[in-house]
Scaffold this motif. Structure first.
Motif, PDB file in Angstrom:
ATOM      1  N   PHE A 330       0.842  -1.194   0.000  1.00  0.00           N
ATOM      2  CA  PHE A 330       0.000   0.000   0.000  1.00  0.00           C
ATOM      3  C   PHE A 330       0.882   1.252   0.000  1.00  0.00           C
ATOM      4  O   PHE A 330       1.874   1.315   0.727  1.00  0.00           O
ATOM      5  CB  PHE A 330      -0.898   0.019   1.241  1.00  0.00           C
ATOM      6  N   ASN A 331       0.507   2.231  -0.816  1.00  0.00           N
ATOM      7  CA  ASN A 331       1.173   3.530  -0.745  1.00  0.00           C
ATOM      8  C   ASN A 331       0.744   4.223   0.537  1.00  0.00           C
ATOM      9  O   ASN A 331      -0.452   4.431   0.757  1.00  0.00           O
ATOM     10  CB  ASN A 331       0.792   4.401  -1.945  1.00  0.00           C
ATOM     11  N   PRO A 332       1.657   4.592   1.420  1.00  0.00           N
ATOM     12  CA  PRO A 332       1.260   5.245   2.675  1.00  0.00           C
ATOM     13  C   PRO A 332       0.612   6.601   2.424  1.00  0.00           C
ATOM     14  O   PRO A 332       0.957   7.314   1.474  1.00  0.00           O
ATOM     15  CB  PRO A 332       2.584   5.395   3.427  1.00  0.00           C
ATOM     16  N   LEU A 333      -0.329   6.958   3.279  1.00  0.00           N
ATOM     17  CA  LEU A 333      -0.921   8.288   3.251  1.00  0.00           C
ATOM     18  C   LEU A 333       0.057   9.275   3.880  1.00  0.00           C
ATOM     19  O   LEU A 333       0.886   8.898   4.724  1.00  0.00           O
ATOM     20  CB  LEU A 333      -2.240   8.297   4.015  1.00  0.00           C
ATOM     21  N   LEU A 334      -0.027  10.530   3.474  1.00  0.00           N
ATOM     22  CA  LEU A 334       0.854  11.546   4.037  1.00  0.00           C
ATOM     23  C   LEU A 334       0.609  11.654   5.537  1.00  0.00           C
ATOM     24  O   LEU A 334      -0.519  11.833   5.983  1.00  0.00           O
ATOM     25  CB  LEU A 334       0.598  12.890   3.360  1.00  0.00           C
ATOM     26  N   GLY A 335       1.658  11.530   6.320  1.00  0.00           N
ATOM     27  CA  GLY A 335       1.543  11.558   7.770  1.00  0.00           C
ATOM     28  C   GLY A 335       1.371  10.195   8.404  1.00  0.00           C
ATOM     29  O   GLY A 335       1.374  10.076   9.635  1.00  0.00           O
ATOM     30  N   GLU A 336       1.230   9.145   7.589  1.00  0.00           N
ATOM     31  CA  GLU A 336       1.102   7.788   8.128  1.00  0.00           C
ATOM     32  C   GLU A 336       2.415   7.368   8.793  1.00  0.00           C
ATOM     33  O   GLU A 336       3.508   7.715   8.326  1.00  0.00           O
ATOM     34  CB  GLU A 336       0.729   6.825   7.005  1.00  0.00           C
ATOM     35  N   THR A 337       2.318   6.623   9.877  1.00  0.00           N
ATOM     36  CA  THR A 337       3.500   6.168  10.605  1.00  0.00           C
ATOM     37  C   THR A 337       3.437   4.653  10.794  1.00  0.00           C
ATOM     38  O   THR A 337       2.388   4.034  10.601  1.00  0.00           O
ATOM     39  CB  THR A 337       3.603   6.840  11.981  1.00  0.00           C
ATOM     40  N   TYR A 338       4.577   4.111  11.161  1.00  0.00           N
ATOM     41  CA  TYR A 338       4.606   2.703  11.559  1.00  0.00           C
ATOM     42  C   TYR A 338       5.742   2.505  12.549  1.00  0.00           C
ATOM     43  O   TYR A 338       6.893   2.877  12.290  1.00  0.00           O
ATOM     44  CB  TYR A 338       4.820   1.761  10.368  1.00  0.00           C
ATOM     45  N   GLU A 339       5.403   1.950  13.682  1.00  0.00           N
ATOM     46  CA  GLU A 339       6.406   1.654  14.708  1.00  0.00           C
ATOM     47  C   GLU A 339       6.572   0.145  14.859  1.00  0.00           C
ATOM     48  O   GLU A 339       5.628  -0.624  14.672  1.00  0.00           O
ATOM     49  CB  GLU A 339       5.995   2.243  16.056  1.00  0.00           C
ATOM     50  N   GLU A 576      -8.281   7.834  -0.097  1.00  0.00           N
ATOM     51  CA  GLU A 576      -7.559   8.623  -1.084  1.00  0.00           C
ATOM     52  C   GLU A 576      -8.267   9.936  -1.367  1.00  0.00           C
ATOM     53  O   GLU A 576      -7.623  10.980  -1.539  1.00  0.00           O
ATOM     54  CB  GLU A 576      -7.380   7.809  -2.368  1.00  0.00           C
ATOM     55  N   GLU A 577      -9.591   9.909  -1.424  1.00  0.00           N
ATOM     56  CA  GLU A 577     -10.346  11.147  -1.632  1.00  0.00           C
ATOM     57  C   GLU A 577     -10.203  12.072  -0.424  1.00  0.00           C
ATOM     58  O   GLU A 577     -10.090  13.299  -0.571  1.00  0.00           O
ATOM     59  CB  GLU A 577     -11.812  10.834  -1.890  1.00  0.00           C
ATOM     60  N   LYS A 578     -10.186  11.501   0.771  1.00  0.00           N
ATOM     61  CA  LYS A 578      -9.978  12.314   1.979  1.00  0.00           C
ATOM     62  C   LYS A 578      -8.611  12.980   1.949  1.00  0.00           C
ATOM     63  O   LYS A 578      -8.475  14.160   2.315  1.00  0.00           O
ATOM     64  CB  LYS A 578     -10.113  11.429   3.226  1.00  0.00           C
ATOM     65  N   GLN A 579      -7.597  12.260   1.489  1.00  0.00           N
ATOM     66  CA  GLN A 579      -6.262  12.831   1.386  1.00  0.00           C
ATOM     67  C   GLN A 579      -6.215  13.942   0.352  1.00  0.00           C
ATOM     68  O   GLN A 579      -5.594  14.991   0.571  1.00  0.00           O
ATOM     69  CB  GLN A 579      -5.251  11.735   1.038  1.00  0.00           C
ATOM     70  N   ARG A 580      -6.909  13.742  -0.789  1.00  0.00           N
ATOM     71  CA  ARG A 580      -6.940  14.790  -1.810  1.00  0.00           C
ATOM     72  C   ARG A 580      -7.649  16.037  -1.302  1.00  0.00           C
ATOM     73  O   ARG A 580      -7.235  17.163  -1.591  1.00  0.00           O
ATOM     74  CB  ARG A 580      -7.607  14.259  -3.081  1.00  0.00           C
ATOM     75  N   ALA A 581      -8.742  15.851  -0.556  1.00  0.00           N
ATOM     76  CA  ALA A 581      -9.471  17.000  -0.003  1.00  0.00           C
ATOM     77  C   ALA A 581      -8.592  17.775   0.971  1.00  0.00           C
ATOM     78  O   ALA A 581      -8.602  19.016   0.984  1.00  0.00           O
ATOM     79  CB  ALA A 581     -10.756  16.513   0.677  1.00  0.00           C
ATOM     80  N   THR A 582      -7.826  17.051   1.790  1.00  0.00           N
ATOM     81  CA  THR A 582      -6.922  17.716   2.730  1.00  0.00           C
ATOM     82  C   THR A 582      -5.861  18.511   1.981  1.00  0.00           C
ATOM     83  O   THR A 582      -5.523  19.642   2.364  1.00  0.00           O
ATOM     84  CB  THR A 582      -6.252  16.676   3.644  1.00  0.00           C
ATOM     85  N   CYS A 639      -1.301  14.678  16.348  1.00  0.00           N
ATOM     86  CA  CYS A 639      -1.251  13.820  15.159  1.00  0.00           C
ATOM     87  C   CYS A 639      -2.433  14.116  14.238  1.00  0.00           C
ATOM     88  O   CYS A 639      -3.551  14.371  14.701  1.00  0.00           O
ATOM     89  CB  CYS A 639      -1.267  12.352  15.562  1.00  0.00           C
ATOM     90  N   PRO A 640      -2.215  14.090  12.916  1.00  0.00           N
ATOM     91  CA  PRO A 640      -3.300  14.380  11.968  1.00  0.00           C
ATOM     92  C   PRO A 640      -4.314  13.244  11.901  1.00  0.00           C
ATOM     93  O   PRO A 640      -4.005  12.095  12.228  1.00  0.00           O
ATOM     94  CB  PRO A 640      -2.563  14.547  10.640  1.00  0.00           C
ATOM     95  N   ASP A 641      -5.524  13.586  11.466  1.00  0.00           N
ATOM     96  CA  ASP A 641      -6.581  12.594  11.256  1.00  0.00           C
ATOM     97  C   ASP A 641      -6.531  12.174   9.790  1.00  0.00           C
ATOM     98  O   ASP A 641      -7.037  12.883   8.915  1.00  0.00           O
ATOM     99  CB  ASP A 641      -7.944  13.192  11.610  1.00  0.00           C
ATOM    100  N   ILE A 642      -5.914  11.046   9.518  1.00  0.00           N
ATOM    101  CA  ILE A 642      -5.744  10.619   8.116  1.00  0.00           C
ATOM    102  C   ILE A 642      -6.602   9.419   7.768  1.00  0.00           C
ATOM    103  O   ILE A 642      -6.810   9.117   6.592  1.00  0.00           O
ATOM    104  CB  ILE A 642      -4.263  10.305   7.818  1.00  0.00           C
ATOM    105  N   PHE A 643      -7.081   8.688   8.749  1.00  0.00           N
ATOM    106  CA  PHE A 643      -7.902   7.502   8.471  1.00  0.00           C
ATOM    107  C   PHE A 643      -9.399   7.796   8.638  1.00  0.00           C
ATOM    108  O   PHE A 643     -10.234   7.121   8.143  1.00  0.00           O
ATOM    109  CB  PHE A 643      -7.508   6.342   9.391  1.00  0.00           C
TER     110      PHE A 643
END
Length: 643
Positions: A330-339, A576-582, A639-643
């Motif tokens: 998956f292409n990560p969304l801007l601001g997505e993290t993984y620990e 993806e649409e939510k990311q584009r709107a942001t 932290c941003p709301d990306i999901f």
């Protein structure tokens, strides 16, 4: 990845290494004979067809009863149809002739290549035989008291001089290795039986920093035995999952989606989850740590050249998971993290963040309590070329050891996915990795040989040389990126014969190779679980306390892992649409500030900031701290709301 409606397993078969020259020659002769026959038939059909047409035309001019004229006319029409059909067949024969002739020339070139390879091999064997004879003579001339001394088996490896960096390319064949055949007797190096004589003979190879290199045959805390890395040496405190839901059998026509995408960036192509695996690119980046124990062992090395060998093996090990993994993460969304918190089990913590969307870039930072820190910023450049997909990771990988201060830098090679449209997907790695220890100026040059249908070499081959700051070679590295890597210490070097390109080769005499790294076997039923390794199976496991931007919480990825692909595709479009709107909202705010004469700042990652790298001079994202402290407090309000 079941994405192609047509399968052609023959496209994935390995090239045969046992070509029968006489059979090829006979086939070429038969083909030439058939070409002559077809050419003769071609001429005869054209000649007789034209004669028949002329005869029928003459019959129509004769005075015959009305009924006879109609019959002649019908025969003439049939002859015309015959002529049209014959012309079509003649054209097809002409095409076949051209194709057969081109293939005949191709097979002639293949045969010539096989002859040259045989001649090259004969010259190499002759050279090895001469060296063997000289070694036997040296053994007979040794005084009797040396006969009972321990014997050190060696193998002989030839390496051609490497070109300058700016002359190197993926298709260079300047570095070649000729290993002693497995069934040949071991060579004996008499001068290596006495440690003092051994040191004197190695005076030209002792340029390692920190004094004389330690012999890996001796007992020290960095020596490598054949039993090292055959399995996990530490058992995790927490029981991790060992399986995920099996991959559903979805059929999808890839060409219907990809035909309008040729030449575009892969990250800009809207793809359904059918082509994905249920992991994000951030999680795939974290998979580089699967063989972290190589770095744990390297941190204990007192000799920097031995440490370099282990670092090189670690750089190769990250590709072992890709041999069957042809699905797209998956292409990560801007601001997505993984620990990945493995502090209790293995002593390290890893954090990734998607710091840019176009171009897609991820920053990665790993801190280990066992003496090392790794960081990197990777930007993926990819191009779809119709038959294959090229994936080019851009950016440097940094590794620093706390005790010695040794700072290693290297870059990844190009990955190529073949048979995108028709056939069975398979992946290859090709290019060069140049590892530099910036503290000592020692280097390691690794070459990933690209797959070639006509090559007799081992597929997925990796070979390299470890050199000190003066350019003297100390270790030969060899293996494959999907299985294992070995190192062999050089005890003597000499100039060999010139190659076919006129470049003089250097013959290195080495001790018995030592195993550096061996790939772990895949879990049971891995073929139905996206060919995930044991580590990959745990990466998307639900875990409490992670940041709400963590890839584990991404809903479309979670639905795909559960086998609910239709719902996952709907959710993917929503995200993806939510990311584009942001992004549109951010651009509108920036435009408004410009109109009002106010300054504005672009997007800023939360856990990483840009700095100029002292080693490479590049501007990269590095970890600025704060994540693990925020996790301890469970304070994620920034932290941003990306999901």
């Amino acid at each position: 990845m079941d994405c192609c409606p047509i399968t052609d397993d023959s496209a994935d078969e390995e090239p045969t290494s046992q070509s029968d020259h006489s059979e090829i020659q006979g086939t070429l002769k038969t083909l030439a004979s058939k070409l002559d026959d077809l050419s003769t038939c071609n001429d005869l059909i054209a000649k007789h067809g034209a004669a028949l047409q002329r005869s029928l035309s003459e019959l129509e001019t004769l005075r015959v009863p009305l009924e006879g004229g109609e019959k002649i006319k019908a025969v003439n029409e049939r002859a015309t149809l015959f002529r049209i059909t014959s012309n079509a067949m003649i054209n097809a024969c002409r095409d076949f002739l051209n194709l057969a002739e081109s293939h005949s020339r191709r097979w002639q070139r293949v045969l010539q290549h096989e002859r040259e390879q045989r001649t090259h091999l004969e010259e190499t064997i002759e050279q090895l035989a001469k060296q063997h004879n000289s070694l036997e003579r040296a053994w007979r001339e040794v005084p009797a008291h040396a006969v009972n001394t321990p014997e050190i088996p060696t193998s002989t490896t030839g390496v051609s001089a490497r070109p300058r960096k700016e002359e190197a390319s993926d298709e260079d064949e300047d570095t070649e290795y000729f290993d002693a055949m497995e069934d040949s007797p071991a060579f004996i190096t008499v001068t290596a039986t006495d440690p003092s004589q051994h040191r004197r003979s190695q005076s030209n190879l002792s340029g390692a920093s920190g004094g004389q290199p330690n012999d890996w045959n001796q007992e020290d805390n960095c020596s490598v035995s054949s039993n090292d890395f055959s399995g996990k040496d530490l058992q995790p405190h927490r029981k991790r999952r060992t399986q995920i839901p099996e991959k559903p059998n979805y059929s999808l026509n890839l060409w219907s989606i990809m035909k309008n995408c040729i030449g575009k960036e892969l990250s800009k192509i809207p793809m359904p989850v059918n082509f994905n695996e249920p992991l994000s690119m951030l999680q795939r980046l974290t998979e580089d740590l699967e063989y972290h124990e190589l770095l744990d062992k390297a941190a204990r090395c007192e000799n920097s050249l031995e440490q370099m060998c282990l670092v090189a093996a670690f750089s190769v090990s990250s590709y072992s998971t890709t041999v069957h993994r042809t699905a797209k993460p998956f292409n990560p969304l801007l601001g997505e993290t993984y620990e990945l918190d493995r502090l209790e089990e293995f002593g390290y913590r890893s954090l990734c963040e998607q710091v840019s969307h176009h171009p897609p870039a991820a920053a990665h930072h790993v801190m280990s309590q066992r003496g090392w820190t790794l960081w990197q910023e990777i930007t993926i450049a990819s191009k779809f070329r119709g038959k294959y997909l090229s994936i080019m990771p851009l950016g440097a990988i940094h590794l620093q050891f706390h005790a010695s201060g040794n700072h290693y830098v290297w870059r990844k090679v190009t990955s190529t996915v073949h048979n995108i449209i028709v056939g069975k997907l398979w992946i290859d790695q090709s290019g060069d990795i140049d590892i530099v220890n910036h503290r000592t100026k020692e280097t390691c040059q690794l070459k990933f040989s690209p797959y070639s249908y006509f090559s007799r070499e081992v597929p997925r081959k990796v070979a390299g040389v470890v050199k000190d700051s003066d350019g003297q070679a100390h270790y030969i590295l060899s293996g494959t990126w999907d299985d294992k890597m070995e190192s062999a210490k050089i005890v003597q070097s000499s100039r060999g014969s010139s190659s076919s390109e006129g470049k003089q080769k250097t013959v290195y005499q080495t001790l018995t190779p030592k195993l550096l790294w061996k790939k772990y076997p895949l879990p049971e039923n891995a073929e139905n679980m996206y060919y995930f390794s044991s580590l990959a199976l745990t990466l998307n496991e639900e875990e409490e306390g992670v940041c709400w931007t963590d890839s584990r919480l991404r809903p479309d990825q979670r639905l795909m892992e559960a086998g609910r692909w239709d719902e996952a595709n709907v959710e993917k479009q929503r995200l993806e649409e939510k990311q584009r709107a942001t992004r549109r909202r951010r651009e509108a705010e920036a435009s408004k500030n410009i109109e009002e004469g106010q300054g504005f700042e672009g997007y800023r990652p939360l856990w990483f900031h840009q700095r100029t790298d002292e080693m490479t001079g590049e501007t990269i994202y590095v970890y600025k701290g704060g994540y693990w402290e925020a996790k301890e407090r469970q304070e994620w309000s920034t932290c941003p709301d990306i999901f």
